[in-house]
Write an enzyme that holds these catalytic residues in place. Sequence first.
Site, PDB file in Angstrom:
ATOM      1  N   ASP A  35       0.871  -1.271   0.028  1.00  0.00           N
ATOM      2  CA  ASP A  35       0.039   0.100  -0.016  1.00  0.00           C
ATOM      3  C   ASP A  35       0.836   1.406   0.172  1.00  0.00           C
ATOM      4  O   ASP A  35       0.260   2.329  -0.222  1.00  0.00           O
ATOM      5  CB  ASP A  35      -0.947   0.230   1.122  1.00  0.00           C
ATOM      6  CG  ASP A  35      -1.979  -1.092   1.127  1.00  0.00           C
ATOM      7  OD1 ASP A  35      -2.242  -1.489   0.070  1.00  0.00           O
ATOM      8  OD2 ASP A  35      -2.356  -1.621   2.111  1.00  0.00           O
ATOM      9  N   TYR A  61      -4.632 -10.920  -5.652  1.00  0.00           N
ATOM     10  CA  TYR A  61      -3.421 -11.480  -5.033  1.00  0.00           C
ATOM     11  C   TYR A  61      -2.239 -11.458  -6.246  1.00  0.00           C
ATOM     12  O   TYR A  61      -1.102 -11.606  -6.028  1.00  0.00           O
ATOM     13  CB  TYR A  61      -3.629 -12.858  -4.574  1.00  0.00           C
ATOM     14  CG  TYR A  61      -4.193 -13.030  -3.322  1.00  0.00           C
ATOM     15  CD1 TYR A  61      -4.458 -11.624  -2.635  1.00  0.00           C
ATOM     16  CD2 TYR A  61      -4.167 -14.184  -2.458  1.00  0.00           C
ATOM     17  CE1 TYR A  61      -4.881 -11.680  -1.138  1.00  0.00           C
ATOM     18  CE2 TYR A  61      -4.653 -14.145  -1.128  1.00  0.00           C
ATOM     19  CZ  TYR A  61      -4.963 -13.069  -0.638  1.00  0.00           C
ATOM     20  OH  TYR A  61      -5.466 -13.093   0.700  1.00  0.00           O
TER      21      TYR A  61
END
Lengths: 417, 417
Positions: free
Chosen positions: A144, A295
């Site tokens: 992130d 993912y």
Amino acid sequence: MSAKNAFYAQSGGVTAVINASACGVIETARRHTDKIANVYAGRNGIIGALTEDLIDTSQESDEAIAALRYTPSGAFGSCRYKLKSLEANRREYERLIEVFKAHDIGYFFYNGGGDSADTCYKVSQLSEALGYPVQAIHVPKTVDNDLPITDNCPGFGSVAKYIATSALEASFDVRSMAKTSTKVFVLEVMGRHAGWIAAAGGLIEDHDIPVMILFPEIEFDQERFLASVKDKVERSGFCTILVSEGAKYPDGRFLAEQGTRDAFGHAQLGGAAPVVANMIKDATGYKFHWAVADYLQRAARHLASKTDVEQAYAMGRAGVEFALAGHNAVMPTVKRLSSDPYAWEVGEAPLSEVANVEKFMPRDFISEDGFGITPICKEYLIPLIQGEDYPPFEQGLPKYVTLKNASVERRLPSFEL
Amino acid sequence: MSAKNAFYAQSGGVTAVINASACGVIETARRHTDKIANVYAGRNGIIGALTEDLIDTSQESDEAIAALRYTPSGAFGSCRYKLKSLEANRREYERLIEVFKAHDIGYFFYNGGGDSADTCYKVSQLSEALGYPVQAIHVPKTVDNDLPITDNCPGFGSVAKYIATSALEASFDVRSMAKTSTKVFVLEVMGRHAGWIAAAGGLIEDHDIPVMILFPEIEFDQERFLASVKDKVERSGFCTILVSEGAKYPDGRFLAEQGTRDAFGHAQLGGAAPVVANMIKDATGYKFHWAVADYLQRAARHLASKTDVEQAYAMGRAGVEFALAGHNAVMPTVKRLSSDPYAWEVGEAPLSEVANVEKFMPRDFISEDGFGITPICKEYLIPLIQGEDYPPFEQGLPKYVTLKNASVERRLPSFEL
């Protein structure tokens, strides 16, 4: 001072390069056996420490540890398990110290994002208070890219490279098909709160791709968005859209949650990408395709950024070096010295300033219309995706390592989570 | 005989290596200017021929043409435009011949799947009948791997490598997280009728990943499927599932179409992956993640199979060589000589035997329970994903080529499609 053991654990969502940090920690520790006798790893992260489920990394060969550098995911297992305040979770913090004491652990390396920085900080404080001081070092990791102080976070550069490359490739595809078929391609990427990953998609603009980005930081303006998509398709024939999973309407609802129901009335099957794609279809009639990387993006070690791999390793190594130099409650950081040519060095941040601070995209990294990135954002991003660092392949597939992960014998009574 | 021009067009969904075939066609033609004066490409596929919108490839440098070998997508544009029977589309077939005549085109290279093989065959027949014989050669391309006679289709090996690698990487990720979080990962892949791409995911079983596959060829048995997922998660802690977009219930409905509606009642937002993931969640409570690879899989030139790139190039080259040798209405094929060690050579198939035949997964490639692949399927797949053939990178991203695509002057009145 006799040698102490170290404890290492992986926390939260794993990345393509968190094992490179593990490699940096273990290889560096192995060069200092006078001070660090052994590295124990937590099986499934901090849960491994709480349940005294420790992995004896000394049973892994040097080759196996070296292979961690190019193996994605968390080799020892990770977990989503947040220790809250000392008041609320005191029993668990004390248990950690107890386990450390029982296994003669003097160093705590915690490899994670914002939450784990906070846990790490509290362990350092409490261990002091309880008279069994542990040197607690946080090794940064998060796709992130939302940790403060450090210029960027290991894990992010590889996702950024993967998303920008994938968006570029898919855009070439759409451009080929746009005459009679698909005109709009929507790619959903990670980023619940911060739009760093989506921003990376903006880099393909310099490859003549008409691209739009939906950031979590910018309230979604449906009317302006649709007008802009239409304009781009009319001018270029096609358009590519990157949407953060965290993109939101002005009222705070996620785009992904706009009431999708299956035949049985179950809520929210889909992600943001199909919602955006269908919205465009309804307004313009354009044929679309959409993808959700999920993912695949954070695990894509086959397309890791070399810069990212090097920094992930360096953060692990620096963590151990800081510990050996007597530092405590700190986190190694990436300190940018120059963007072009790119130069960086290892910095150091006190955990008191890292814990519980989230770094969002600065407004001046986002274009005025809210749908793109600015030149200074590109200047920031480009160095982070530099270089390739391919894993070895065997029989056509990457040859990743799976460790033995042998258990350390327990010395304490069991503990209920 | 004086030199004639050649016409080359890309058809249908593009791939990571269709441009490698274009490269094989053009480079080979450039070595035989005594017979092939110039290669004209159709802008946006066969539509370019019908509308006399031809691209003059002689204006591209040797370097630009060489770069096609590592550039995904269709460099000249493709289209989904099927010419049906001679009776229904006679006007269009005749227009094709007219355009070929106007531009002195004696060779027709059509690069596509089953439909384009059929068109190619008809062009060869009709041109003969109309007294302007054109040598029509079909160059095989399809990620679906469903053409007959040829052992495999260029485009498939690279998708297979990408899907198997991505599934492996994501499975490592899930394995890391399974203790407290995600236990099931569902990846949706292309394949409306044939399960070849999904089958490639089965290769990760040999990397100790519990994997299940939902093929279009096998009726979906929900009860057995859920029981098997549960069993795998109980034994291994996690499970990875590959679902073909074409997976179907026994009554013929696609899994992807099971009545998903948004807040406004619009049908079918999602794909098969979220449907399968939510079905598992409802039955078992397992936390899941899902991804839809969509265009990313067929555009992923960054992870192309070297075998696939070589075969795609070889098919283009052989197409030209067949034409120069006077062959007509044929398709070069890949002929497997041995699987281990892998050896292959170029074969040749008459288009009359290729057109309108679809090749599905043989039942003995699918495991008895219908959810996996057999050893002979693995033996078939493994050679096709062998080798890496990375594109050059610049500033962190692949350096793909965009051609000039200059137009050839029109000589005919315009034509309404």
